[in-house]
Design a protein around this motif. Sequence first.
Motif, PDB file in Angstrom:
ATOM      1  N   VAL A  81       0.849  -1.191   0.000  1.00 57.87           N
ATOM      2  CA  VAL A  81       0.000   0.000   0.000  1.00 57.87           C
ATOM      3  C   VAL A  81       0.886   1.242   0.000  1.00 57.87           C
ATOM      4  N   GLY A  82       0.660   2.101  -0.968  1.00 56.01           N
ATOM      5  CA  GLY A  82       1.431   3.329  -1.062  1.00 56.01           C
ATOM      6  C   GLY A  82       0.521   4.513  -1.301  1.00 56.01           C
ATOM      7  N   LYS A  83       1.144   5.640  -1.629  1.00 51.54           N
ATOM      8  CA  LYS A  83       0.382   6.853  -1.897  1.00 51.54           C
ATOM      9  C   LYS A  83       0.454   7.196  -3.375  1.00 51.54           C
ATOM     10  N   GLN A  84      -0.624   7.773  -3.878  1.00 52.75           N
ATOM     11  CA  GLN A  84      -0.572   8.353  -5.216  1.00 52.75           C
ATOM     12  C   GLN A  84      -0.982   9.814  -5.089  1.00 52.75           C
ATOM     13  N   ILE A  85      -0.043  10.693  -5.360  1.00 53.46           N
ATOM     14  CA  ILE A  85      -0.294  12.127  -5.249  1.00 53.46           C
ATOM     15  C   ILE A  85      -0.424  12.690  -6.661  1.00 53.46           C
ATOM     16  N   ILE A  86      -1.610  13.220  -6.969  1.00 57.48           N
ATOM     17  CA  ILE A  86      -1.831  13.776  -8.306  1.00 57.48           C
ATOM     18  C   ILE A  86      -1.708  15.292  -8.234  1.00 57.48           C
ATOM     19  N   ILE A  87      -0.779  15.810  -9.023  1.00 55.50           N
ATOM     20  CA  ILE A  87      -0.451  17.231  -8.970  1.00 55.50           C
ATOM     21  C   ILE A  87      -0.801  17.865 -10.310  1.00 55.50           C
ATOM     22  N   ASP A  88      -1.598  18.918 -10.245  1.00 52.23           N
ATOM     23  CA  ASP A  88      -1.968  19.649 -11.456  1.00 52.23           C
ATOM     24  C   ASP A  88      -1.003  20.826 -11.598  1.00 52.23           C
ATOM     25  N   ILE A  89      -0.082  20.687 -12.544  1.00 50.04           N
ATOM     26  CA  ILE A  89       0.953  21.712 -12.736  1.00 50.04           C
ATOM     27  C   ILE A  89       0.572  22.589 -13.922  1.00 50.04           C
ATOM     28  N   ASP A  90       0.710  23.876 -13.730  1.00 53.53           N
ATOM     29  CA  ASP A  90       0.271  24.849 -14.732  1.00 53.53           C
ATOM     30  C   ASP A  90       1.307  24.994 -15.846  1.00 53.53           C
ATOM     31  N   THR A  91       1.412  23.975 -16.695  1.00 47.04           N
ATOM     32  CA  THR A  91       2.311  24.019 -17.845  1.00 47.04           C
ATOM     33  C   THR A  91       1.833  23.006 -18.875  1.00 47.04           C
ATOM     34  N   GLN A  92       2.154  23.235 -20.142  1.00 46.86           N
ATOM     35  CA  GLN A  92       1.847  22.251 -21.179  1.00 46.86           C
ATOM     36  C   GLN A  92       3.102  21.487 -21.593  1.00 46.86           C
ATOM     37  N   ASP A  93       4.220  21.825 -20.959  1.00 52.59           N
ATOM     38  CA  ASP A  93       5.509  21.221 -21.296  1.00 52.59           C
ATOM     39  C   ASP A  93       5.703  19.950 -20.473  1.00 52.59           C
ATOM     40  N   ARG A  94       5.590  18.820 -21.159  1.00 49.14           N
ATOM     41  CA  ARG A  94       5.654  17.519 -20.492  1.00 49.14           C
ATOM     42  C   ARG A  94       6.954  17.329 -19.708  1.00 49.14           C
ATOM     43  N   GLU A  95       8.063  17.654 -20.341  1.00 45.45           N
ATOM     44  CA  GLU A  95       9.369  17.461 -19.697  1.00 45.45           C
ATOM     45  C   GLU A  95       9.510  18.310 -18.444  1.00 45.45           C
ATOM     46  N   LYS A  96       9.018  19.553 -18.569  1.00 45.97           N
ATOM     47  CA  LYS A  96       9.103  20.476 -17.435  1.00 45.97           C
ATOM     48  C   LYS A  96       8.251  19.966 -16.267  1.00 45.97           C
ATOM     49  N   ALA A  97       7.069  19.443 -16.595  1.00 42.68           N
ATOM     50  CA  ALA A  97       6.172  18.929 -15.547  1.00 42.68           C
ATOM     51  C   ALA A  97       6.819  17.754 -14.825  1.00 42.68           C
ATOM     52  N   ILE A  98       7.437  16.859 -15.593  1.00 38.35           N
ATOM     53  CA  ILE A  98       8.084  15.691 -14.979  1.00 38.35           C
ATOM     54  C   ILE A  98       9.234  16.139 -14.081  1.00 38.35           C
ATOM     55  N   LYS A  99      10.023  17.100 -14.583  1.00 39.31           N
ATOM     56  CA  LYS A  99      11.179  17.572 -13.820  1.00 39.31           C
ATOM     57  C   LYS A  99      10.727  18.205 -12.500  1.00 39.31           C
ATOM     58  N   GLU A 100       9.668  18.996 -12.598  1.00 43.43           N
ATOM     59  CA  GLU A 100       9.180  19.676 -11.396  1.00 43.43           C
ATOM     60  C   GLU A 100       8.609  18.666 -10.388  1.00 43.43           C
ATOM     61  N   ALA A 101       7.856  17.680 -10.891  1.00 41.97           N
ATOM     62  CA  ALA A 101       7.288  16.660 -10.007  1.00 41.97           C
ATOM     63  C   ALA A 101       8.399  15.882  -9.312  1.00 41.97           C
ATOM     64  N   GLU A 102       9.461  15.660 -10.038  1.00 44.34           N
ATOM     65  CA  GLU A 102      10.619  14.956  -9.474  1.00 44.34           C
ATOM     66  C   GLU A 102      11.222  15.760  -8.306  1.00 44.34           C
ATOM     67  N   GLU A 103      11.345  17.052  -8.500  1.00 46.75           N
ATOM     68  CA  GLU A 103      11.865  17.906  -7.412  1.00 46.75           C
ATOM     69  C   GLU A 103      10.929  17.882  -6.207  1.00 46.75           C
ATOM     70  N   MET A 104       9.614  17.926  -6.476  1.00 43.81           N
ATOM     71  CA  MET A 104       8.636  17.885  -5.379  1.00 43.81           C
ATOM     72  C   MET A 104       8.756  16.575  -4.612  1.00 43.81           C
ATOM     73  N   ALA A 105       8.925  15.480  -5.349  1.00 35.36           N
ATOM     74  CA  ALA A 105       9.041  14.162  -4.701  1.00 35.36           C
ATOM     75  C   ALA A 105      10.262  14.135  -3.799  1.00 35.36           C
ATOM     76  N   LYS A 106      11.379  14.673  -4.319  1.00 38.27           N
ATOM     77  CA  LYS A 106      12.624  14.661  -3.540  1.00 38.27           C
ATOM     78  C   LYS A 106      12.534  15.552  -2.314  1.00 38.27           C
ATOM     79  N   GLU A 107      11.910  16.721  -2.478  1.00 42.35           N
ATOM     80  CA  GLU A 107      11.915  17.703  -1.393  1.00 42.35           C
ATOM     81  C   GLU A 107      10.834  17.462  -0.354  1.00 42.35           C
ATOM     82  N   LEU A 108       9.698  16.880  -0.767  1.00 43.75           N
ATOM     83  CA  LEU A 108       8.577  16.820   0.171  1.00 43.75           C
ATOM     84  C   LEU A 108       7.833  15.487   0.196  1.00 43.75           C
ATOM     85  N   LEU A 109       7.564  14.919  -0.984  1.00 37.93           N
ATOM     86  CA  LEU A 109       6.554  13.854  -1.031  1.00 37.93           C
ATOM     87  C   LEU A 109       7.048  12.482  -0.605  1.00 37.93           C
TER      88      LEU A 109
END
Lengths: 80, 80
Positions: A38-66
Amino acid sequence: MKVAVNVHLKKGVLDPQGKAVLHALETLGFKNVKEVRVGKQIIIDIDTQDREKAIKEAEEMAKELLANPVIENYEIEVKE
Amino acid sequence: MKVAVNVHLKKGVLDPQGKAVLHALETLGFKNVKEVRVGKQIIIDIDTQDREKAIKEAEEMAKELLANPVIENYEIEVKE
């Protein structure tokens, strides 16, 4: 763009919630379940249409907080 | 075969954990996050190689145990 961060306990880290679900499923008659985690799934709505940028930002969020890197792994998944 | 059951609160149901994560992300400097929803991802290792059977069984598990249909939605995802 919606990105999912899936956070799970690392292999080797005891997952009592997963064990409890496994036993409950067995009690309900599901006999061919080998393991449950059992784990968590955190769905984040990021205000960008740039797929790569969204992935990069989500990665930073995961490292820093999630995710807690000592006991947890994470994976990023683009949802839409 | 590993199947993920992703369980999330329905739209319209207040998600205080998601709100807390959103505010924490903003505090950390992530300014372009519009919304965060926190749910569960339950990974079930089912002893079968039949993809359709695994999905069907996971669906039954979701209905009977893993999701509360009053406030939660679920989706099934085959992992491997």
